[in-house]
Motif scaffolding. Sequence first.
Motif, PDB file in Angstrom:
ATOM      1  N   ALA A 176      -0.745   2.292  -6.468  1.00  0.00           N
ATOM      2  CA  ALA A 176      -1.386   2.571  -5.178  1.00  0.00           C
ATOM      3  C   ALA A 176      -0.419   2.287  -4.040  1.00  0.00           C
ATOM      4  CB  ALA A 176      -2.658   1.734  -5.010  1.00  0.00           C
ATOM      5  N   HIS A 177      -0.586   3.008  -2.958  1.00  0.00           N
ATOM      6  CA  HIS A 177       0.176   2.785  -1.730  1.00  0.00           C
ATOM      7  C   HIS A 177      -0.299   1.475  -1.095  1.00  0.00           C
ATOM      8  CE1 HIS A 177       1.658   3.434   2.352  1.00  0.00           C
ATOM      9  NE2 HIS A 177       2.308   4.516   1.956  1.00  0.00           N
ATOM     10  N   PRO A 178       0.608   0.670  -0.543  1.00  0.00           N
ATOM     11  CA  PRO A 178       0.175  -0.607   0.054  1.00  0.00           C
ATOM     12  C   PRO A 178      -0.827  -0.440   1.190  1.00  0.00           C
ATOM     13  CG  PRO A 178       2.503  -0.156   0.520  1.00  0.00           C
ATOM     14  CD  PRO A 178       2.075   0.810  -0.528  1.00  0.00           C
ATOM     15  N   ALA A 179      -0.847   0.706   1.850  1.00  0.00           N
ATOM     16  CA  ALA A 179      -1.784   0.919   2.959  1.00  0.00           C
ATOM     17  C   ALA A 179      -3.236   0.990   2.501  1.00  0.00           C
ATOM     18  CB  ALA A 179      -1.428   2.191   3.723  1.00  0.00           C
ATOM     19  N   LYS A 180      -3.480   1.106   1.203  1.00  0.00           N
ATOM     20  CA  LYS A 180      -4.856   1.091   0.712  1.00  0.00           C
ATOM     21  C   LYS A 180      -5.445  -0.322   0.735  1.00  0.00           C
ATOM     22  CE  LYS A 180      -6.590   4.110  -1.831  1.00  0.00           C
ATOM     23  NZ  LYS A 180      -7.106   5.086  -2.816  1.00  0.00           N
ATOM     24  N   PHE A 181      -4.572  -1.324   0.798  1.00  0.00           N
ATOM     25  CA  PHE A 181      -5.014  -2.720   0.778  1.00  0.00           C
ATOM     26  C   PHE A 181      -4.273  -3.488   1.875  1.00  0.00           C
ATOM     27  CE2 PHE A 181      -5.126  -0.731  -3.335  1.00  0.00           C
ATOM     28  CZ  PHE A 181      -6.461  -0.881  -3.687  1.00  0.00           C
ATOM     29  N   PRO A 182      -4.427  -3.062   3.129  1.00  0.00           N
ATOM     30  CA  PRO A 182      -3.566  -3.588   4.199  1.00  0.00           C
ATOM     31  C   PRO A 182      -3.749  -5.070   4.472  1.00  0.00           C
ATOM     32  CG  PRO A 182      -5.347  -2.241   5.099  1.00  0.00           C
ATOM     33  CD  PRO A 182      -5.362  -2.038   3.623  1.00  0.00           C
ATOM     34  N   ASP A 183      -4.977  -5.568   4.394  1.00  0.00           N
ATOM     35  CA  ASP A 183      -5.204  -6.978   4.709  1.00  0.00           C
ATOM     36  C   ASP A 183      -4.550  -7.884   3.669  1.00  0.00           C
ATOM     37  OD1 ASP A 183      -6.659  -6.200   6.933  1.00  0.00           O
ATOM     38  OD2 ASP A 183      -8.573  -6.229   5.858  1.00  0.00           O
ATOM     39  N   ALA A 184      -4.712  -7.546   2.400  1.00  0.00           N
ATOM     40  CA  ALA A 184      -4.113  -8.358   1.340  1.00  0.00           C
ATOM     41  C   ALA A 184      -2.590  -8.298   1.413  1.00  0.00           C
ATOM     42  CB  ALA A 184      -4.595  -7.879  -0.027  1.00  0.00           C
ATOM     43  N   VAL A 185      -2.057  -7.123   1.683  1.00  0.00           N
ATOM     44  CA  VAL A 185      -0.602  -6.977   1.769  1.00  0.00           C
ATOM     45  C   VAL A 185      -0.059  -7.750   2.964  1.00  0.00           C
ATOM     46  CG1 VAL A 185       1.270  -5.325   2.159  1.00  0.00           C
ATOM     47  CG2 VAL A 185      -0.546  -4.789   0.514  1.00  0.00           C
ATOM     48  N   GLN A 186      -0.747  -7.665   4.099  1.00  0.00           N
ATOM     49  CA  GLN A 186      -0.289  -8.396   5.279  1.00  0.00           C
ATOM     50  C   GLN A 186      -0.333  -9.910   5.039  1.00  0.00           C
ATOM     51  OE1 GLN A 186      -2.733  -8.283   8.869  1.00  0.00           O
ATOM     52  NE2 GLN A 186      -0.872  -8.126  10.121  1.00  0.00           N
ATOM     53  N   ALA A 187      -1.402 -10.384   4.414  1.00  0.00           N
ATOM     54  CA  ALA A 187      -1.518 -11.828   4.159  1.00  0.00           C
ATOM     55  C   ALA A 187      -0.383 -12.332   3.272  1.00  0.00           C
ATOM     56  CB  ALA A 187      -2.865 -12.133   3.518  1.00  0.00           C
ATOM     57  N   ALA A 188       0.064 -11.495   2.339  1.00  0.00           N
ATOM     58  CA  ALA A 188       1.116 -11.918   1.415  1.00  0.00           C
ATOM     59  C   ALA A 188       2.516 -11.705   1.962  1.00  0.00           C
ATOM     60  CB  ALA A 188       0.969 -11.159   0.097  1.00  0.00           C
ATOM     61  N   SER A 189       2.691 -10.691   2.824  1.00  0.00           N
ATOM     62  CA  SER A 189       4.041 -10.297   3.231  1.00  0.00           C
ATOM     63  C   SER A 189       4.336 -10.470   4.709  1.00  0.00           C
ATOM     64  CB  SER A 189       4.262  -8.826   2.872  1.00  0.00           C
ATOM     65  OG  SER A 189       3.460  -7.979   3.704  1.00  0.00           O
ATOM     66  N   GLY A 190       3.273 -10.568   5.522  1.00  0.00           N
ATOM     67  CA  GLY A 190       3.465 -10.594   6.970  1.00  0.00           C
ATOM     68  C   GLY A 190       3.598  -9.226   7.589  1.00  0.00           C
ATOM     69  N   ILE A 191       3.509  -8.174   6.789  1.00  0.00           N
ATOM     70  CA  ILE A 191       3.641  -6.805   7.288  1.00  0.00           C
ATOM     71  C   ILE A 191       2.332  -6.064   7.041  1.00  0.00           C
ATOM     72  CG2 ILE A 191       4.809  -4.587   6.956  1.00  0.00           C
ATOM     73  CD1 ILE A 191       7.322  -6.105   6.286  1.00  0.00           C
ATOM     74  N   TYR A 192       1.837  -5.398   8.103  1.00  0.00           N
ATOM     75  CA  TYR A 192       0.626  -4.584   7.966  1.00  0.00           C
ATOM     76  C   TYR A 192       1.048  -3.146   7.671  1.00  0.00           C
ATOM     77  CZ  TYR A 192      -4.099  -2.822   8.833  1.00  0.00           C
ATOM     78  OH  TYR A 192      -5.335  -2.230   8.689  1.00  0.00           O
ATOM     79  N   PRO A 193       0.761  -2.642   6.474  1.00  0.00           N
ATOM     80  CA  PRO A 193       1.225  -1.296   6.111  1.00  0.00           C
ATOM     81  C   PRO A 193       0.356  -0.220   6.759  1.00  0.00           C
ATOM     82  CG  PRO A 193      -0.006  -2.250   4.296  1.00  0.00           C
ATOM     83  CD  PRO A 193       0.060  -3.315   5.352  1.00  0.00           C
ATOM     84  N   GLY A 194       0.977   0.694   7.458  1.00  0.00           N
ATOM     85  CA  GLY A 194       0.234   1.758   8.116  1.00  0.00           C
ATOM     86  C   GLY A 194      -0.066   2.915   7.179  1.00  0.00           C
ATOM     87  N   LEU A 195      -1.125   3.635   7.491  1.00  0.00           N
ATOM     88  CA  LEU A 195      -1.490   4.820   6.724  1.00  0.00           C
ATOM     89  C   LEU A 195      -0.539   5.967   7.054  1.00  0.00           C
ATOM     90  CD1 LEU A 195      -5.340   4.588   7.211  1.00  0.00           C
ATOM     91  CD2 LEU A 195      -4.187   4.563   4.984  1.00  0.00           C
ATOM     92  N   PRO A 196      -0.273   6.844   6.106  1.00  0.00           N
ATOM     93  CA  PRO A 196       0.557   8.017   6.388  1.00  0.00           C
ATOM     94  C   PRO A 196      -0.160   8.969   7.338  1.00  0.00           C
ATOM     95  CG  PRO A 196      -0.324   8.111   4.163  1.00  0.00           C
ATOM     96  CD  PRO A 196      -0.678   6.771   4.694  1.00  0.00           C
ATOM     97  N   PRO A 197       0.565   9.922   7.935  1.00  0.00           N
ATOM     98  CA  PRO A 197      -0.011  10.774   8.991  1.00  0.00           C
ATOM     99  C   PRO A 197      -1.301  11.492   8.613  1.00  0.00           C
ATOM    100  CG  PRO A 197       2.368  11.014   8.951  1.00  0.00           C
ATOM    101  CD  PRO A 197       2.016  10.157   7.771  1.00  0.00           C
ATOM    102  N   HIS A 198      -1.424  11.959   7.372  1.00  0.00           N
ATOM    103  CA  HIS A 198      -2.607  12.750   7.038  1.00  0.00           C
ATOM    104  C   HIS A 198      -3.871  11.892   6.961  1.00  0.00           C
ATOM    105  CE1 HIS A 198      -1.688  11.346   2.916  1.00  0.00           C
ATOM    106  NE2 HIS A 198      -2.917  11.704   2.574  1.00  0.00           N
ATOM    107  N   LEU A 199      -3.720  10.561   6.988  1.00  0.00           N
ATOM    108  CA  LEU A 199      -4.878   9.665   6.982  1.00  0.00           C
ATOM    109  C   LEU A 199      -4.900   8.752   8.206  1.00  0.00           C
ATOM    110  CD1 LEU A 199      -4.891   8.612   3.209  1.00  0.00           C
ATOM    111  CD2 LEU A 199      -6.568  10.074   4.350  1.00  0.00           C
ATOM    112  N   ALA A 200      -4.120   9.070   9.217  1.00  0.00           N
ATOM    113  CA  ALA A 200      -3.945   8.160  10.358  1.00  0.00           C
ATOM    114  C   ALA A 200      -5.254   7.841  11.075  1.00  0.00           C
ATOM    115  CB  ALA A 200      -2.934   8.747  11.337  1.00  0.00           C
ATOM    116  N   ASP A 201      -6.203   8.785  11.093  1.00  0.00           N
ATOM    117  CA  ASP A 201      -7.466   8.573  11.817  1.00  0.00           C
ATOM    118  C   ASP A 201      -8.599   8.145  10.886  1.00  0.00           C
ATOM    119  OD1 ASP A 201      -7.763  10.962  10.435  1.00  0.00           O
ATOM    120  OD2 ASP A 201      -8.885  11.950  12.045  1.00  0.00           O
TER     121      ASP A 201
END
Length: 466
Positions: free
Chosen positions: A414-439
């Motif tokens: 899975a792309h990290p942007a599917k689980f942004p809160d967990a990824v941010q908590a572990a890495s300090g980086i909030y992964p953004g969604l790609p353009p086709h899912l930006a909204d």
Amino acid sequence: MRYVSTRGAAAALGFEDVVLAGLARDGGLYVPESWPAIAPDELRRWESLSYADVAVEVMRPFVDGISEDDFAAIVHETYAVPGVFHQAAVTPLRQLDAGEWLLELFHGPTLAFKDVALQLLGRLFEHILKKRGERITVVGATSGDTGSAAIEACRDRENVTIFMLHPHGRVSEVQRRQMTSVPSANVYNIAVQGTFDDCQALVKAMFNDHAFRDRLNLAAVNSINWARVLAQVVYYFQASLALGGHDGRRIDFSVPTGNFGDVFAGYVASRMGAPVNKLIVATNVNDILSRALRSGDYSRGTVQPTISPSMDIQVSSNFERLLFDLYGGDGARIAALMDDFAATGRLAIGNGQVTDASRLFAATRIDEDETRATIAHVLRHNATLIDPHTAVGVAAGRKLRTGPEVPLVSLATAHPAKFPDAVQAASGIYPGLPPHLADLLTRPERYEILPNDLKSVQDHIGALTQ
């Protein structure tokens, strides 16, 4: 090629009927009567082929009822470049370290490995139904990723209505919205007040209610559907070819898994002749598969919510397919074992079967702290951001790999942007969604919350399909 049920009592079917049937009428899962063998010289020929061409070659021996030209056209439409997938390689390899790679399976429309199979399955449904003049009602259960991938594959197809069940409050917001924000008239979402195992049990109960099944012409998109597993076999071959497998180099694959579908595809690839050295079964703390493969203890526990929710499963449907092979294709024995498991929540696998499985499989459990630490470590040392499920696979692979002389491929599911809160908590980086899912987070949602009750769910589905 004919397909038989793992429980031995259902009629053998051809490929088209298996695609539409999903679960066998005796409650079992369909498997091929035999495993096709790919000769080493064939692997060498495939080394220069595109992903779509390899897919045709891998899957062709399993397909009947669809002409070779039609099947090749369906596969090429699915994996065309440019097309549905956002990488020309479809499932590219990314090197992490010396002898260590990620197999990126998240470049499809819903950012998860399920797209690789479900984009093909949606087109197979369309082809078969148009030829037969039929329509189907797809009913599926999801722990997060299957739902959005299945909906994306089935949306707006004129002969298909799809109902997807997910555990209420137990998927990430991105996962939920990818399902519930689809406005297509043939798409319905149900949030079940329970776990994924409850959702999966409801789906199986609907298929085992033959009157309901026949009235709605039910079809399955979960990995109980053989075509799902078959499509996933392809990327084991493709990755092996890219790393020298056509010349006999053997590969370790680490697979984060809850329902055993993705790793069973690796088993199929191995049976066909792919140069698989070891399949590492990576579970989170919901570790029924790890226990089963290490000690024969296949016993159901209480589902524990984790930061890798797609693996929060305590009943792994596809494991039955492996048991069928381990017990020599004895359908009656598997039926008895699964009946006992349904009644008691426990199944003891024989010592001989555990030993046989250990020749190919290794397994381990990765806890929450290890998962977070792996996300942080891979970012810091390998300059790559990964999601929690992929982190489970990487951690397990590093624990159990054969050694530096054998390449290790961890499946990035899975792309990290599917689980942004967990990824941010572990890495300090909030992964953004790609353009086709930006909204995505602002799109309106549409779903029903229902109790974990078979009649309530059946009544709801029946009312909307009259």
